[in-house]
Design a protein around this motif. Structure first.
Motif, short mmCIF file in Angstrom:
data_model
loop_
_atom_site.label_atom_id
_atom_site.label_comp_id
_atom_site.label_asym_id
_atom_site.label_seq_id
_atom_site.Cartn_x
_atom_site.Cartn_y
_atom_site.Cartn_z
N THR A 5 34.87 4.24 54.76
CA THR A 5 35.84 4.85 55.67
C THR A 5 35.29 6.15 56.23
O THR A 5 35.47 6.46 57.41
CB THR A 5 37.18 5.12 54.95
N ILE A 6 34.61 6.91 55.39
CA ILE A 6 34.02 8.16 55.84
C ILE A 6 33.05 7.89 56.98
O ILE A 6 33.08 8.56 58.01
CB ILE A 6 33.31 8.89 54.69
N LYS A 7 32.19 6.90 56.81
CA LYS A 7 31.23 6.58 57.85
C LYS A 7 31.93 6.15 59.14
O LYS A 7 31.54 6.56 60.22
CB LYS A 7 30.28 5.48 57.39
N GLY A 8 32.95 5.34 59.03
CA GLY A 8 33.65 4.83 60.20
C GLY A 8 34.44 5.87 60.95
O GLY A 8 34.65 5.75 62.15
N GLN A 9 34.88 6.92 60.27
CA GLN A 9 35.70 7.93 60.89
C GLN A 9 35.02 9.30 60.93
O GLN A 9 35.67 10.33 60.95
CB GLN A 9 37.03 8.05 60.13
N TRP A 10 33.72 9.30 60.96
CA TRP A 10 32.97 10.54 60.85
C TRP A 10 33.33 11.55 61.93
O TRP A 10 33.48 12.73 61.66
CB TRP A 10 31.47 10.26 60.85
N LYS A 11 33.45 11.11 63.17
CA LYS A 11 33.75 12.04 64.27
C LYS A 11 35.05 12.77 64.02
O LYS A 11 35.14 13.98 64.20
CB LYS A 11 33.81 11.30 65.61
N GLY A 15 35.59 17.57 62.06
CA GLY A 15 36.38 18.77 62.31
C GLY A 15 37.07 19.26 61.05
O GLY A 15 37.13 20.46 60.78
N LYS A 16 37.60 18.32 60.27
CA LYS A 16 38.26 18.69 59.02
C LYS A 16 37.24 19.22 58.01
O LYS A 16 37.54 20.13 57.23
CB LYS A 16 38.99 17.48 58.43
N ILE A 17 36.05 18.67 58.03
CA ILE A 17 34.98 19.13 57.14
C ILE A 17 34.61 20.56 57.50
O ILE A 17 34.46 21.41 56.62
CB ILE A 17 33.76 18.19 57.21
N LYS A 18 34.49 20.85 58.80
CA LYS A 18 34.17 22.21 59.24
C LYS A 18 35.24 23.19 58.80
O LYS A 18 34.95 24.31 58.41
CB LYS A 18 34.03 22.26 60.76
N ALA A 19 36.49 22.77 58.87
CA ALA A 19 37.60 23.64 58.46
C ALA A 19 37.56 23.90 56.95
O ALA A 19 37.83 25.00 56.50
CB ALA A 19 38.93 23.03 58.87
N LYS A 20 37.24 22.88 56.18
CA LYS A 20 37.24 23.00 54.72
C LYS A 20 36.02 23.78 54.23
O LYS A 20 36.13 24.64 53.37
CB LYS A 20 37.26 21.61 54.09
N ILE A 29 26.43 18.87 59.30
CA ILE A 29 27.45 17.83 59.47
C ILE A 29 26.91 16.66 60.29
O ILE A 29 27.15 15.50 59.96
CB ILE A 29 28.72 18.43 60.09
N ASP A 30 26.14 16.97 61.34
CA ASP A 30 25.56 15.89 62.16
C ASP A 30 24.58 15.05 61.35
O ASP A 30 24.57 13.83 61.45
CB ASP A 30 24.84 16.48 63.38
N VAL A 31 23.76 15.70 60.54
CA VAL A 31 22.77 14.97 59.74
C VAL A 31 23.47 14.15 58.66
O VAL A 31 23.08 13.03 58.37
CB VAL A 31 21.72 15.93 59.13
N ALA A 32 24.52 14.71 58.07
CA ALA A 32 25.25 13.99 57.01
C ALA A 32 25.79 12.68 57.54
O ALA A 32 25.70 11.65 56.88
CB ALA A 32 26.38 14.86 56.46
N GLU A 33 26.39 12.70 58.69
CA GLU A 33 26.92 11.52 59.39
C GLU A 33 27.48 10.45 58.44
O GLU A 33 27.13 9.28 58.49
CB GLU A 33 25.83 10.91 60.27
N GLY A 34 28.37 10.90 57.55
CA GLY A 34 29.04 9.96 56.66
C GLY A 34 28.34 9.69 55.35
O GLY A 34 28.83 8.94 54.53
N PHE A 36 27.73 10.37 51.88
CA PHE A 36 28.43 11.06 50.80
C PHE A 36 27.49 11.95 49.99
O PHE A 36 27.77 13.12 49.75
CB PHE A 36 29.10 10.03 49.89
N GLU A 37 26.36 11.42 49.58
CA GLU A 37 25.42 12.16 48.74
C GLU A 37 24.85 13.38 49.46
O GLU A 37 24.71 14.46 48.88
CB GLU A 37 24.29 11.25 48.25
N TYR A 38 24.53 13.21 50.74
CA TYR A 38 24.00 14.33 51.52
C TYR A 38 25.05 15.42 51.65
O TYR A 38 24.75 16.60 51.49
CB TYR A 38 23.55 13.84 52.90
N LEU A 39 26.28 15.03 51.94
CA LEU A 39 27.36 16.00 52.08
C LEU A 39 27.57 16.77 50.78
O LEU A 39 27.70 17.99 50.79
CB LEU A 39 28.66 15.30 52.51
N VAL A 40 27.57 16.07 49.66
CA VAL A 40 27.71 16.72 48.36
C VAL A 40 26.57 17.72 48.16
O VAL A 40 26.80 18.87 47.75
CB VAL A 40 27.73 15.69 47.21
N GLY A 41 25.37 17.32 48.48
CA GLY A 41 24.21 18.20 48.33
C GLY A 41 24.32 19.46 49.18
O GLY A 41 23.98 20.56 48.74
N LYS A 42 24.79 19.31 50.40
CA LYS A 42 24.92 20.46 51.29
C LYS A 42 26.04 21.39 50.84
O LYS A 42 25.91 22.60 50.92
CB LYS A 42 25.15 20.02 52.74
#
Length: 65
Positions: A5-11, A15-20, A29-34, A36-42
């Motif tokens: 779901t994260i991948k499908g709704q990334w766009k 915005g919510k990720i930037k706010a959080k 955020i662009d590189v993470a593009e859904g 999960f592991e990359y986002l956790v690492g960042k």
């Protein structure tokens, strides 16, 4: 919300990720593009927290409506 779901709704979620996690850059955020592991690492890297804590935060974020 699961990882697919994260991948499908990334766009919409980016915005919510930037706010959080305001310390994440647009490039992060662009590189993470859904990815999960990359986002956790960042989140871990930018906030200087343990991997377990970063993973917990991202999982909790995923549960948000």
């Amino acid at each position: 919300m699961n990882r697919d779901t994260i991948k499908g709704q990334w766009k919409q979620l980016s915005g919510k990720i930037k706010a959080k996690w305001g310390k994440l850059t647009d490039d992060d955020i662009d590189v993470a593009e859904g990815n999960f592991e990359y986002l956790v690492g960042k989140v871990q890297e930018r906030y200087g927290i343990a991997r377990d804590e970063a993973e917990k935060e991202v999982r909790e974020f995923n549960r948000m409506p």
